[in-house]
Motif scaffolding. Structure first.
Motif, PDB file in Angstrom:
ATOM      1  N   VAL A   9       1.191  -1.466  -0.221  1.00 49.58           N
ATOM      2  CA  VAL A   9      -0.028  -0.021   0.102  1.00 49.58           C
ATOM      3  C   VAL A   9       1.028   1.089   0.096  1.00 49.58           C
ATOM      4  O   VAL A   9       1.918   0.917   0.383  1.00 49.58           O
ATOM      5  CB  VAL A   9      -0.916  -0.091   1.331  1.00 49.58           C
ATOM      6  CG1 VAL A   9      -2.256  -1.087   0.923  1.00 49.58           C
ATOM      7  CG2 VAL A   9       0.321  -0.280   2.695  1.00 49.58           C
ATOM      8  N   VAL A  11       1.402   3.966   1.764  1.00 52.53           N
ATOM      9  CA  VAL A  11       1.166   4.209   2.996  1.00 52.53           C
ATOM     10  C   VAL A  11       3.249   3.568   3.162  1.00 52.53           C
ATOM     11  O   VAL A  11       3.980   4.203   4.341  1.00 52.53           O
ATOM     12  CB  VAL A  11       0.733   4.257   4.719  1.00 52.53           C
ATOM     13  CG1 VAL A  11      -0.441   5.499   4.095  1.00 52.53           C
ATOM     14  CG2 VAL A  11       0.392   2.591   4.788  1.00 52.53           C
ATOM     15  N   GLU A  12       2.814   2.377   2.759  1.00 53.16           N
ATOM     16  CA  GLU A  12       3.849   1.470   3.082  1.00 53.16           C
ATOM     17  C   GLU A  12       5.196   1.885   2.454  1.00 53.16           C
ATOM     18  O   GLU A  12       7.030   2.292   2.669  1.00 53.16           O
ATOM     19  CB  GLU A  12       3.883   0.078   3.296  1.00 53.16           C
ATOM     20  CG  GLU A  12       3.559  -0.852   3.910  1.00 53.16           C
ATOM     21  CD  GLU A  12       3.026  -2.391   3.449  1.00 53.16           C
ATOM     22  OE1 GLU A  12       2.496  -3.117   4.307  1.00 53.16           O
ATOM     23  OE2 GLU A  12       2.178  -2.101   2.354  1.00 53.16           O
ATOM     24  N   ALA A  47      -2.360  -5.343  -2.455  1.00 48.76           N
ATOM     25  CA  ALA A  47      -1.899  -6.262  -0.951  1.00 48.76           C
ATOM     26  C   ALA A  47      -1.999  -8.020  -2.187  1.00 48.76           C
ATOM     27  O   ALA A  47      -3.267  -8.139  -2.926  1.00 48.76           O
ATOM     28  CB  ALA A  47      -3.640  -6.488   0.100  1.00 48.76           C
ATOM     29  N   GLY A  80       4.022  -7.182   8.704  1.00 47.21           N
ATOM     30  CA  GLY A  80       3.056  -7.551   9.278  1.00 47.21           C
ATOM     31  C   GLY A  80       2.905  -8.136  10.358  1.00 47.21           C
ATOM     32  O   GLY A  80       3.195  -7.403  10.617  1.00 47.21           O
ATOM     33  N   VAL A 148       0.535 -15.635   3.023  1.00 45.41           N
ATOM     34  CA  VAL A 148      -0.604 -15.974   2.863  1.00 45.41           C
ATOM     35  C   VAL A 148      -1.659 -15.136   2.326  1.00 45.41           C
ATOM     36  O   VAL A 148      -1.382 -14.124   2.410  1.00 45.41           O
ATOM     37  CB  VAL A 148      -1.252 -15.825   4.121  1.00 45.41           C
ATOM     38  CG1 VAL A 148      -0.706 -16.898   5.610  1.00 45.41           C
ATOM     39  CG2 VAL A 148      -0.924 -14.847   5.135  1.00 45.41           C
ATOM     40  N   VAL A 151      -4.998 -12.821   5.890  1.00 42.69           N
ATOM     41  CA  VAL A 151      -4.674 -12.744   7.032  1.00 42.69           C
ATOM     42  C   VAL A 151      -5.085 -13.283   8.182  1.00 42.69           C
ATOM     43  O   VAL A 151      -6.546 -14.013   8.435  1.00 42.69           O
ATOM     44  CB  VAL A 151      -5.006 -11.343   7.727  1.00 42.69           C
ATOM     45  CG1 VAL A 151      -4.073 -11.079   8.939  1.00 42.69           C
ATOM     46  CG2 VAL A 151      -4.424 -10.127   6.429  1.00 42.69           C
ATOM     47  N   MET A 173       1.349 -10.967   2.760  1.00 41.01           N
ATOM     48  CA  MET A 173       0.778 -11.536   2.048  1.00 41.01           C
ATOM     49  C   MET A 173       1.596 -11.307   0.363  1.00 41.01           C
ATOM     50  O   MET A 173       0.686 -11.836  -0.608  1.00 41.01           O
ATOM     51  CB  MET A 173      -1.111 -10.640   2.253  1.00 41.01           C
ATOM     52  CG  MET A 173      -1.948 -10.974   3.154  1.00 41.01           C
ATOM     53  SD  MET A 173      -2.788 -10.116   3.344  1.00 41.01           S
ATOM     54  CE  MET A 173      -3.983 -10.562   2.333  1.00 41.01           C
ATOM     55  N   GLU A 174       2.320 -10.679   0.074  1.00 45.09           N
ATOM     56  CA  GLU A 174       3.423 -10.428  -0.968  1.00 45.09           C
ATOM     57  C   GLU A 174       4.667 -11.194  -1.566  1.00 45.09           C
ATOM     58  O   GLU A 174       5.113 -10.899  -2.670  1.00 45.09           O
ATOM     59  CB  GLU A 174       3.383  -9.233  -0.672  1.00 45.09           C
ATOM     60  CG  GLU A 174       2.042  -7.883  -1.299  1.00 45.09           C
ATOM     61  CD  GLU A 174       1.417  -7.944  -0.244  1.00 45.09           C
ATOM     62  OE1 GLU A 174       2.559  -7.589   1.075  1.00 45.09           O
ATOM     63  OE2 GLU A 174       0.305  -7.587   0.177  1.00 45.09           O
ATOM     64  N   SER A 196       3.758  -5.139  12.477  1.00 45.23           N
ATOM     65  CA  SER A 196       2.541  -4.328  13.436  1.00 45.23           C
ATOM     66  C   SER A 196       1.114  -4.342  13.783  1.00 45.23           C
ATOM     67  O   SER A 196       0.722  -4.235  14.293  1.00 45.23           O
ATOM     68  CB  SER A 196       1.795  -4.028  11.841  1.00 45.23           C
ATOM     69  OG  SER A 196       1.832  -4.689  11.299  1.00 45.23           O
ATOM     70  N   ARG A 204      -7.350  -5.531  15.597  1.00 41.87           N
ATOM     71  CA  ARG A 204      -7.515  -5.014  14.868  1.00 41.87           C
ATOM     72  C   ARG A 204      -6.985  -3.893  15.906  1.00 41.87           C
ATOM     73  O   ARG A 204      -6.334  -2.674  15.177  1.00 41.87           O
ATOM     74  CB  ARG A 204      -8.553  -4.061  13.957  1.00 41.87           C
ATOM     75  CG  ARG A 204      -8.343  -3.535  12.697  1.00 41.87           C
ATOM     76  CD  ARG A 204      -7.278  -4.111  11.951  1.00 41.87           C
ATOM     77  NE  ARG A 204      -6.872  -2.708  10.728  1.00 41.87           N
ATOM     78  CZ  ARG A 204      -5.928  -1.981  10.491  1.00 41.87           C
ATOM     79  NH1 ARG A 204      -5.624  -1.261  12.081  1.00 41.87           N
ATOM     80  NH2 ARG A 204      -5.890  -0.735   9.842  1.00 41.87           N
ATOM     81  N   ILE A 209       0.061   0.014  13.249  1.00 42.05           N
ATOM     82  CA  ILE A 209       1.152   0.075  12.610  1.00 42.05           C
ATOM     83  C   ILE A 209       1.721   1.107  11.921  1.00 42.05           C
ATOM     84  O   ILE A 209       2.748   2.012  11.509  1.00 42.05           O
ATOM     85  CB  ILE A 209      -0.005   0.913  11.072  1.00 42.05           C
ATOM     86  CG1 ILE A 209      -1.212  -0.410  11.144  1.00 42.05           C
ATOM     87  CG2 ILE A 209      -0.013   1.506  10.045  1.00 42.05           C
ATOM     88  CD1 ILE A 209      -2.349  -1.125  10.091  1.00 42.05           C
TER      89      ILE A 209
HETATM   90  O1  LIG Z   1      -5.603   0.383   8.023  1.00 35.49           O
HETATM   91  C1  LIG Z   1      -4.536   1.153   8.023  1.00 35.49           C
HETATM   92  O2  LIG Z   1      -4.399   2.267   7.747  1.00 35.49           O
HETATM   93  C2  LIG Z   1      -3.107   0.834   6.927  1.00 35.49           C
HETATM   94  C3  LIG Z   1      -2.000   1.344   6.796  1.00 35.49           C
HETATM   95  C4  LIG Z   1      -1.382   0.753   5.922  1.00 35.49           C
HETATM   96  C5  LIG Z   1      -1.005  -0.999   5.846  1.00 35.49           C
HETATM   97  C6  LIG Z   1      -2.523  -1.301   6.150  1.00 35.49           C
HETATM   98  C7  LIG Z   1      -2.585  -2.469   6.004  1.00 35.49           C
HETATM   99  O3  LIG Z   1      -3.019  -3.260   6.341  1.00 35.49           O
HETATM  100  C8  LIG Z   1      -1.040  -2.934   4.966  1.00 35.49           C
HETATM  101  C9  LIG Z   1      -1.900  -4.120   4.358  1.00 35.49           C
HETATM  102  C10 LIG Z   1      -0.513  -5.510   4.587  1.00 35.49           C
HETATM  103  O4  LIG Z   1       0.273  -5.726   5.851  1.00 35.49           O
HETATM  104  C11 LIG Z   1       0.747  -6.776   5.511  1.00 35.49           C
HETATM  105  N1  LIG Z   1       0.541  -7.679   6.721  1.00 35.49           N
HETATM  106  C12 LIG Z   1       0.157  -6.704   8.026  1.00 35.49           C
HETATM  107  N2  LIG Z   1      -0.410  -7.804   8.650  1.00 35.49           N
HETATM  108  C13 LIG Z   1      -0.517  -8.769   8.470  1.00 35.49           C
HETATM  109  C14 LIG Z   1      -0.672 -10.072   8.823  1.00 35.49           C
HETATM  110  O5  LIG Z   1      -1.113 -10.354  10.139  1.00 35.49           O
HETATM  111  N3  LIG Z   1      -1.020 -11.347   7.986  1.00 35.49           N
HETATM  112  C15 LIG Z   1      -0.564 -10.719   6.719  1.00 35.49           C
HETATM  113  N4  LIG Z   1      -0.019  -9.934   6.619  1.00 35.49           N
HETATM  114  C16 LIG Z   1      -0.734  -8.605   7.174  1.00 35.49           C
HETATM  115  C17 LIG Z   1       0.182  -7.717   4.481  1.00 35.49           C
HETATM  116  O6  LIG Z   1       0.840  -7.846   3.282  1.00 35.49           O
HETATM  117  C18 LIG Z   1      -0.520  -6.232   4.122  1.00 35.49           C
HETATM  118  O7  LIG Z   1      -0.767  -6.513   2.545  1.00 35.49           O
HETATM  119  C19 LIG Z   1      -3.732  -1.083   6.938  1.00 35.49           C
END
Ligand SMILES: O=C(O)c1cccc(C(=O)CC[C@H]2O[C@@H](n3cnc4c(=O)[nH]cnc43)[C@H](O)[C@@H]2O)c1
Length: 235
Positions: A9, A11-12, A47, A80, A148, A151, A173-174, A196, A204, A209
């Motif tokens: 995303v 922000v990353e 994602a 992650g 995966v 999540v 996830m990537e 995170s 949640r 984050i």
């Molecule tokens: O909700 C927000 O504010 C927000 C801000 C920045 C990033 C996100 C995401 O949800 C990023 C999605 C990305 O994060 C990875 N991720 C993070 N935690 C996990 C997990 O427990 N299991 C699998 N993936 C995770 C993943 O690569 C997502 O693509 C939200």
């Protein structure tokens, strides 16, 4: 050496480019934007493994025919989920193995990876010397990182992953999608994650984050010179 960094995303992506200072140059690609800071091209590819593979493949193919020349390294990066207690909130993980944790077949006797079905592959190994150098520069823990498509959000699924992949430090996830694209382009791959949230029953509100994005920026600040200077032919 030119380095492609693929996040999920924006922000990353911005957390990564912030590490390099200044304002990145924004370049259009089919379906995405590349944010260029010196030797680093950073891309928010979407994602999940499919989006990440498609975005990485487009960027790799575009670079191969460009005046700047091909990339020497591809990095899957972002936040992650960390497996407790090895990967606490705000910590960093660098993948020793990038593992497709849910690519395969469910059977009455349990999960079978695609390799057990006789096709495909279920993991990639980043260059061990690079993993060690990034771990030393950032303090990241080296270990398997799972890819995966869903999540993890229950204790039962967490336990199943721990059993199937003992020693796994994190999930995201990537990574596996980026690695598939890198493999086809003949470019080494790395995965770097800032934790995170804890892998487990979904909560949640407990996700941190902002802290993880700050850790990601700090990590790229420390490891940028390592990545840019790394040459696989020296190892
Ligand atoms: O909700 C927000 O504010 C927000 C801000 C920045 C990033 C996100 C995401 O949800 C990023 C999605 C990305 O994060 C990875 N991720 C993070 N935690 C996990 C997990 O427990 N299991 C699998 N993936 C995770 C993943 O690569 C997502 O693509 C939200």
């Amino acid at each position: 050496m030119r380095v492609l960094v693929v996040t999920a995303v924006p922000v990353e992506r911005d957390a990564v480019t912030r590490a390099f200072g200044g304002t990145p140059q924004v370049l259009g690609l089919p379906g995405a934007e590349l944010h260029r800071s010196g030797a680093f091209d950073v891309l928010a590819g979407g994602a999940g493994p499919a989006a990440a593979a498609a975005a990485a493949a487009f960027a790799l193919a575009s670079a191969a025919g460009s005046a700047q020349g091909p990339y020497g390294l591809v990095v899957s990066a972002g936040i992650g989920g960390g497996f407790a207690p090895a990967a606490p909130l705000g910590s960093l993980v660098v993948a020793s193995d990038i593992v497709a944790a849910d690519l395969g077949a469910e059977t009455p006797d349990g999960f079978l990876p695609v390799t057990a079905l006789g096709f495909g592959r279920d993991r990639f190994a980043p260059p061990p010397t690079l993993v060690r150098e990034v771990a030393a520069a950032t303090g990241a823990a080296p270990g398997p990182v799972l890819t995966v498509s869903t999540v993890t959000g229950t204790a039962a699924r967490t336990a199943a992953l721990r059993t199937a992949y003992p020693g796994a430090l994190a999930e995201a996830m990537e990574g596996f999608g980026v690695a598939e694209a890198a493999e086809r382009a003949g470019v080494p791959v790395l995965e770097l994650r800032a934790v995170s949230n804890t892998v487990g029953p979904r909560d949640r509100a407990a996700w941190r984050i902002g802290d993880a994005l700050a850790a990601l920026t700090e990590a790229f600040g420390k490891t940028g010179p390592v990545l840019e200077g790394w040459n696989r032919h020296d190892h």
